[in-house]
Design an enzyme around this catalytic site. Structure first.
Site, PDB file in Angstrom:
ATOM      1  N   ASN A  13      16.279  -8.195   6.874  1.00 41.53           N
ATOM      2  CA  ASN A  13      17.652  -7.964   6.418  1.00 41.53           C
ATOM      3  C   ASN A  13      18.595  -8.416   7.534  1.00 41.53           C
ATOM      4  O   ASN A  13      18.726  -7.728   8.543  1.00 41.53           O
ATOM      5  CB  ASN A  13      17.830  -6.461   6.115  1.00 41.53           C
ATOM      6  CG  ASN A  13      19.269  -6.099   5.812  1.00 41.53           C
ATOM      7  OD1 ASN A  13      20.112  -6.959   5.567  1.00 41.53           O
ATOM      8  ND2 ASN A  13      19.560  -4.798   5.826  1.00 41.53           N
ATOM      9  N   LYS A  15      21.711  -8.540   7.508  1.00 47.52           N
ATOM     10  CA  LYS A  15      22.996  -7.822   7.490  1.00 47.52           C
ATOM     11  C   LYS A  15      24.146  -8.825   7.661  1.00 47.52           C
ATOM     12  O   LYS A  15      24.050  -9.939   7.178  1.00 47.52           O
ATOM     13  CB  LYS A  15      23.028  -6.742   8.570  1.00 47.52           C
ATOM     14  CG  LYS A  15      21.775  -5.861   8.560  1.00 47.52           C
ATOM     15  CD  LYS A  15      21.932  -4.630   9.386  1.00 47.52           C
ATOM     16  CE  LYS A  15      20.615  -3.881   9.447  1.00 47.52           C
ATOM     17  NZ  LYS A  15      20.716  -2.549   9.989  1.00 47.52           N
ATOM     18  N   HIS A  99      21.262   0.256   0.437  1.00 48.02           N
ATOM     19  CA  HIS A  99      21.062   0.377   1.884  1.00 48.02           C
ATOM     20  C   HIS A  99      21.995   1.453   2.425  1.00 48.02           C
ATOM     21  O   HIS A  99      23.123   1.594   1.962  1.00 48.02           O
ATOM     22  CB  HIS A  99      21.338  -0.972   2.557  1.00 48.02           C
ATOM     23  CG  HIS A  99      20.885  -1.001   3.984  1.00 48.02           C
ATOM     24  ND1 HIS A  99      21.604  -0.404   4.985  1.00 48.02           N
ATOM     25  CD2 HIS A  99      19.780  -1.531   4.572  1.00 48.02           C
ATOM     26  CE1 HIS A  99      20.948  -0.568   6.138  1.00 48.02           C
ATOM     27  NE2 HIS A  99      19.838  -1.246   5.905  1.00 48.02           N
ATOM     28  N   GLU A 101      23.736   1.612   4.953  1.00 47.93           N
ATOM     29  CA  GLU A 101      25.035   1.118   5.442  1.00 47.93           C
ATOM     30  C   GLU A 101      26.019   0.938   4.291  1.00 47.93           C
ATOM     31  O   GLU A 101      27.220   1.110   4.451  1.00 47.93           O
ATOM     32  CB  GLU A 101      24.828  -0.179   6.240  1.00 47.93           C
ATOM     33  CG  GLU A 101      24.207   0.125   7.599  1.00 47.93           C
ATOM     34  CD  GLU A 101      23.388  -0.994   8.202  1.00 47.93           C
ATOM     35  OE1 GLU A 101      23.475  -2.141   7.715  1.00 47.93           O
ATOM     36  OE2 GLU A 101      22.640  -0.712   9.162  1.00 47.93           O
ATOM     37  N   GLU A 169      13.865   4.217   4.411  1.00 53.65           N
ATOM     38  CA  GLU A 169      14.554   3.950   5.672  1.00 53.65           C
ATOM     39  C   GLU A 169      15.272   5.217   6.141  1.00 53.65           C
ATOM     40  O   GLU A 169      16.393   5.500   5.690  1.00 53.65           O
ATOM     41  CB  GLU A 169      15.583   2.840   5.486  1.00 53.65           C
ATOM     42  CG  GLU A 169      14.997   1.521   5.051  1.00 53.65           C
ATOM     43  CD  GLU A 169      15.834   0.346   5.531  1.00 53.65           C
ATOM     44  OE1 GLU A 169      15.267  -0.517   6.207  1.00 53.65           O
ATOM     45  OE2 GLU A 169      17.045   0.314   5.269  1.00 53.65           O
ATOM     46  N   GLY A 175      18.434   0.852  13.417  1.00 53.57           N
ATOM     47  CA  GLY A 175      19.192   0.281  14.539  1.00 53.57           C
ATOM     48  C   GLY A 175      19.255   1.161  15.776  1.00 53.57           C
ATOM     49  O   GLY A 175      20.042   0.914  16.683  1.00 53.57           O
ATOM     50  N   SER A 216      13.989   0.394  12.765  1.00 52.36           N
ATOM     51  CA  SER A 216      13.527   0.068  14.123  1.00 52.36           C
ATOM     52  C   SER A 216      12.080  -0.417  14.177  1.00 52.36           C
ATOM     53  O   SER A 216      11.338  -0.099  15.102  1.00 52.36           O
ATOM     54  CB  SER A 216      13.733   1.263  15.067  1.00 52.36           C
ATOM     55  OG  SER A 216      15.113   1.535  15.215  1.00 52.36           O
TER      56      SER A 216
HETATM   57  C1  PEP Z   1      17.706  -2.084   8.144  1.00 58.45           C
HETATM   58  O1  PEP Z   1      18.902  -2.105   8.314  1.00 58.45           O
HETATM   59  O2  PEP Z   1      17.248  -2.249   7.006  1.00 58.45           O
HETATM   60  C2  PEP Z   1      16.866  -1.848   9.311  1.00 58.45           C
HETATM   61  C3  PEP Z   1      15.661  -1.411   9.100  1.00 58.45           C
HETATM   62  O3  PEP Z   1      17.421  -2.098  10.524  1.00 58.45           O
HETATM   63  P1  PEP Z   1      16.663  -2.059  11.945  1.00 58.45           P
HETATM   64  O4  PEP Z   1      15.335  -2.723  11.773  1.00 58.45           O
HETATM   65  O5  PEP Z   1      17.571  -2.835  12.871  1.00 58.45           O
HETATM   66  O6  PEP Z   1      16.532  -0.632  12.332  1.00 58.45           O
END
Ligand code: PEP
Length: 254
Positions: A13, A15, A99, A101, A169, A175, A216
């Site tokens: 992703n 973003k 998501h 976000e 998630e 992040g 992460s």
């Molecule tokens: C995400 O935003 O879907 C995600 C998993 O981000 P990160 O891997 O940076 O934690």
């Protein structure tokens, strides 16, 4: 029953990252994947602006492409929004919806996510539906309840293992460099698998749905996380932007 007939999926992703220059990372990833045969599907979900050029770059490759969001209507007066049908035209085969976000920045509710997932299906796209608890919800011991509510509210009618992927998630892991323990991941994924049965016409179909872990995931923890029961791949944010890192994660399946 805890297995799926579909190969695991490692999806990146991007973003709100990436310009045309970033397509060099796609070329680099293609090179790294040439001649190796990971036991997983690979997908990149760039921002809307890169869908067409990335689709062209991926024409001759096995890397799939997805988008990061869609509107639930097919067309109309929705300035700045993109319909699932428009995404399908770019060659994308999937779209991420729900998501955290978007749930936070754009106040998207389960109801909205459900409509977006239904729009994805209408357009022939796989809906990658994200769910996950906040740190406060985890500390309050509410993780599994939150997941149940999100599954009940965010999945539309007609979900099956071919058109729907779930991404677990934990919001607090995105992040941050923090990850749940393998035991916590196993507990969440087993619960999701169980709850899916009510949404996808039974346990047998639920067993086939891919449930990705996201939050992460890095080259140094991918192998351990991907080995957890009921984990059928990863949704990767930051570490998907550089071909080296993303390939390091894909390598969990080599
Ligand atoms: C995400 O935003 O879907 C995600 C998993 O981000 P990160 O891997 O940076 O934690």
């Amino acid at each position: 029953m805890t297995t799926t007939n579909f190969p695991p999926l490692v999806a990146g992703n991007w973003k709100m990252n990436g310009t045309l220059a970033s397509l060099a990372e796609v070329d680099a990833l293609k090179e790294k994947l040439a001649g190796v045969n990971p036991a997983c599907d690979v997908m990149i979900c760039p921002p809307f602006t890169l869908l067409f050029p990335m689709g062209e770059r991926l024409n001759d490759s096995s890397i799939a492409m997805g988008a990061q969001d869609c509107h639930w209507e097919e067309k109309g007066a929705h300035t700045g929004d993109i319909a699932a049908e428009m995404i399908a035209e770019t060659g994308a085969t999937a779209v991420i919806v729900g998501h955290s976000e978007r749930r936070t920045d754009h106040h998207e509710t389960d109801e909205i996510v459900q409509k977006k997932a239904a729009a994805a299906h209408r357009a022939g796209l796989i809906a990658i539906i994200c769910i996950g608890e906040t740190i406060d919800e985890r500390k309050a011991g509410r993780t599994l309840d939150v997941l149940s509510t999100q599954i009940a509210g965010s999945l539309p009618e007609g979900c099956n293992a071919a058109n729907t992927i779930i991404a677990y998630e934990p919001v607090w892991a995105i992040g941050t460099g923090l990850t749940p323990t393998p035991e916590e991941v196993a507990e969440a994924h087993a619960h999701i698998r169980k709850e899916l049965a009510a949404k996808v016409s039974g346990e047998e179909e639920a067993a086939r749905v891919r449930i990705l872990y996201g939050g992460s995931v890095k080259p140094n923890n991918a192998k351990e996380l991907m080995a957890v029961e009921n984990v059928n791949g990863a949704l990767v944010g930051g570490a998907s932007l550089k071909a080296d890192d993303f390939f390091g994660i894909i390598s969990a399946y080599l």
